[in-house]
Structures are given as C-alpha cells and as structure tokens.
Design a protein around this motif. Sequence first.
Motif, PDB file in Angstrom:
ATOM      1  N   MET A 189       8.402  -8.487   0.842  1.00  0.00           N
ATOM      2  CA  MET A 189       8.064  -7.235   0.157  1.00  0.00           C
ATOM      3  C   MET A 189       7.916  -7.445  -1.346  1.00  0.00           C
ATOM      4  SD  MET A 189       7.123  -4.171   0.219  1.00  0.00           S
ATOM      5  CE  MET A 189       7.151  -4.009   1.992  1.00  0.00           C
ATOM      6  N   LYS A 234       6.723 -10.049  -2.752  1.00  0.00           N
ATOM      7  CA  LYS A 234       5.371 -10.616  -2.920  1.00  0.00           C
ATOM      8  C   LYS A 234       4.305  -9.531  -2.756  1.00  0.00           C
ATOM      9  CE  LYS A 234       6.608 -15.249  -1.327  1.00  0.00           C
ATOM     10  NZ  LYS A 234       6.591 -16.177  -0.191  1.00  0.00           N
ATOM     11  N   ILE A 235       4.521  -8.637  -1.798  1.00  0.00           N
ATOM     12  CA  ILE A 235       3.542  -7.565  -1.574  1.00  0.00           C
ATOM     13  C   ILE A 235       3.484  -6.649  -2.796  1.00  0.00           C
ATOM     14  CG2 ILE A 235       3.088  -5.485  -0.193  1.00  0.00           C
ATOM     15  CD1 ILE A 235       4.294  -7.043   2.215  1.00  0.00           C
ATOM     16  N   ARG A 281       1.600  -8.453  -5.491  1.00  0.00           N
ATOM     17  CA  ARG A 281       0.173  -8.507  -5.175  1.00  0.00           C
ATOM     18  C   ARG A 281      -0.478  -7.136  -5.442  1.00  0.00           C
ATOM     19  NH1 ARG A 281      -1.777 -10.972   0.650  1.00  0.00           N
ATOM     20  NH2 ARG A 281      -3.993 -10.831   0.301  1.00  0.00           N
ATOM     21  N   THR A 304      11.334   3.143   1.507  1.00  0.00           N
ATOM     22  CA  THR A 304      10.789   3.714   2.744  1.00  0.00           C
ATOM     23  C   THR A 304      11.113   5.193   2.891  1.00  0.00           C
ATOM     24  OG1 THR A 304      12.783   3.147   3.972  1.00  0.00           O
ATOM     25  CG2 THR A 304      10.995   1.543   4.003  1.00  0.00           C
ATOM     26  N   GLY A 327      11.153   8.938   1.851  1.00  0.00           N
ATOM     27  CA  GLY A 327      10.414   9.827   0.960  1.00  0.00           C
ATOM     28  C   GLY A 327      10.754  11.290   1.099  1.00  0.00           C
ATOM     29  N   LYS A 341       7.050   3.477   0.687  1.00  0.00           N
ATOM     30  CA  LYS A 341       6.457   2.449   1.551  1.00  0.00           C
ATOM     31  C   LYS A 341       6.082   3.075   2.893  1.00  0.00           C
ATOM     32  CE  LYS A 341       9.816  -1.055  -0.001  1.00  0.00           C
ATOM     33  NZ  LYS A 341      10.976  -1.845   0.481  1.00  0.00           N
ATOM     34  N   PRO A 342       4.978   2.674   3.503  1.00  0.00           N
ATOM     35  CA  PRO A 342       3.958   1.751   3.011  1.00  0.00           C
ATOM     36  C   PRO A 342       3.105   2.426   1.939  1.00  0.00           C
ATOM     37  CG  PRO A 342       3.258   2.689   5.106  1.00  0.00           C
ATOM     38  CD  PRO A 342       4.633   3.208   4.848  1.00  0.00           C
ATOM     39  N   PHE A 343       2.635   1.627   0.984  1.00  0.00           N
ATOM     40  CA  PHE A 343       1.897   2.195  -0.138  1.00  0.00           C
ATOM     41  C   PHE A 343       0.612   1.410  -0.390  1.00  0.00           C
ATOM     42  CE2 PHE A 343       4.968  -0.899  -1.597  1.00  0.00           C
ATOM     43  CZ  PHE A 343       4.205  -1.734  -2.397  1.00  0.00           C
ATOM     44  N   THR A 344      -0.299   2.047  -1.086  1.00  0.00           N
ATOM     45  CA  THR A 344      -1.561   1.391  -1.458  1.00  0.00           C
ATOM     46  C   THR A 344      -1.545   1.107  -2.962  1.00  0.00           C
ATOM     47  OG1 THR A 344      -2.621   3.477  -1.980  1.00  0.00           O
ATOM     48  CG2 THR A 344      -2.789   2.738   0.313  1.00  0.00           C
TER      49      THR A 344
END
Lengths: 122, 181
Positions: free
Chosen positions: A14, A16-17, A20, A85, A87, A106-109
Amino acid sequence: MSRNVLIVDDSAVMRKIVMRTLRQAGVQVDQVFEAGDGAEALDVVGQEDVHLVLSDVNMPNMDGFQFVREARGQEFAAPIIMVTTEGSEDRVRDALESGVQGYVVKPFTADDLKEALAGVGL
Amino acid sequence: MDEVSNEQVVIQLVDSVMEVFGIMLGLDVQAGEAHVAGDGPHSSGVKGAIGLTGDLPGVIALNMSRSDAATAVEVLLGTPAAEVANTEIMDTVGEMTNMIAGGLKTRLSDRPGVSIEISLPTILIGESYEFDAAGTASSLVIPVLGAGDSTYVELFASADSDRAARIESGCQPAVAGKEKP
C-alpha cells in the motif's frame, strides 16, 4: 516545488501504491520516507524535514489517530492526510477533530488524492 | 439497533467487492450465486481474513489463487507476476480484504445505531489448508466472477448471533443478485 513526503501504512504494497498514485496526481516529491506504524512515523517526523504525511489509521503498535495526536503534541505542523478503508461520517469527523487536514478512503484514485491535496493547499 | 438483514449485508458486501476490484485492478467483476459453504475440499491459494465485532460479529475472507493474486500485484506495482514474492502476494490480498471489510463497515455503519469494528487482516497461503474461524458457525460463499477461477469472498457468522442460524436455514442465492443487466 518539491516536497518531502512521509507515507505511513503497515502494508508495504500500500505504501508503494500511495507513492505511485501521488506521482500520478502530479505531486513533485523530493524525498520519500516510509513508516510501518504510528510509532515509526513519530520517529521520522521528529528527525526529518517532512512537508506532508499520508497515514493509514488501523495499524499495529500505534494507530493513525494516536500518531496524529502525538505528532501535533510535538508541534509537528505539516499537513496530515488520512488514507484509510473506513469512511463513515463518524470516522471522518474523529479524524478531522484529531488534527488531520484531509481524508481519503481506500480504494482511491489519483483524482481522489488530488482533491484531498487541493484541500490542504498542495 | 436497526437490524441489518443478511440480504442487506450481502448486497453491501458485493458492492464493496466490486468497488475494490474495479478501482484497484480495473476489473469489472460481478457476484456469482451465493451459497452456504459445505464440507468441500481444503482451501488452497491465498486467503485474507478479517474479524468483525459489534453488530456484525464474524469474519470476512477473500480467497484467490496464487496466480491470480500475483497478477493483481503486477497490476498494482508493475512487478511481472512470475517474479512476485509471496510476501507481496500476502500483503496485497490482506490489503484488498481490508478494503472490502472497511467498505462494508462504512456502508453499514452509516445506518442509525449500527456499530461495527474490524480487526487487522490475517493472511494464509499454501497448497492445502483448513481454515477454522473460531467462534463462527456457518459461512456464506460469494464467487467473484471476472477475477479468476477461484476468487470468492466468504462471510462467517458468529455462532452467538442469530445470523448464523439464518445463513444455515437458507440464505437464498438471490441475495447476491447484483449482476449487471
């Protein structure tokens, strides 16, 4: 303008994500620090010049809320954005009251992250 | 508390699964027919499990084959699937399970009086193992279509809750009828 960013999450994948996605969101990052829990994150903000923190909530040893409270108690003033996670309205309210400036579920853009960064003026 | 029915739980769980696979992996997944778990063969591959307490006591688990989980790591990190280490696979499945459970919690916790807490994930990987979620009586299996041949989520109901009895007495497959037209 480049920034030093601290990413706090007990999942290495996570972290790393998040990194990124930060780059996808167009954030110029100078140096990246990583921490696997709130206690490690406290050490980093006490020793390094950190301009932005992205932190998970549910972590072993010290969770994200306690990290925020202790960091603010040590007069760490840089923006902290929770990336978690959970919300629900209660969770978001608790986070904002504990001293964070942004909240990403999460999950997010990349757009979700960009919106949260804009909310803290980045 | 505003009682949450099995049907509502499954619908929200499926919604959460679709969101996680869609945003994280770019997969347009659908729910298959939900069924009560039988005494089938041992599990294999990777399983992420998260405990639930409060108004939905039990366990949520995500199961994937090792190769499908390795492909997920490739999509997320860019590491070729053949080179992905077990630590990355376990971390990824654990985090996806965490997101699915967190999404379910968020969806259900916004109902008045409903309170759910989730644990940190536990991850298993292997060729053949038996998973015993202590304190649970029965589980509902929901296949995740479009994410590999052996990807499914499981909802284990606490033996102390009425929900376990309701699952065993026949939670109809239609409860997971979230398939797109």
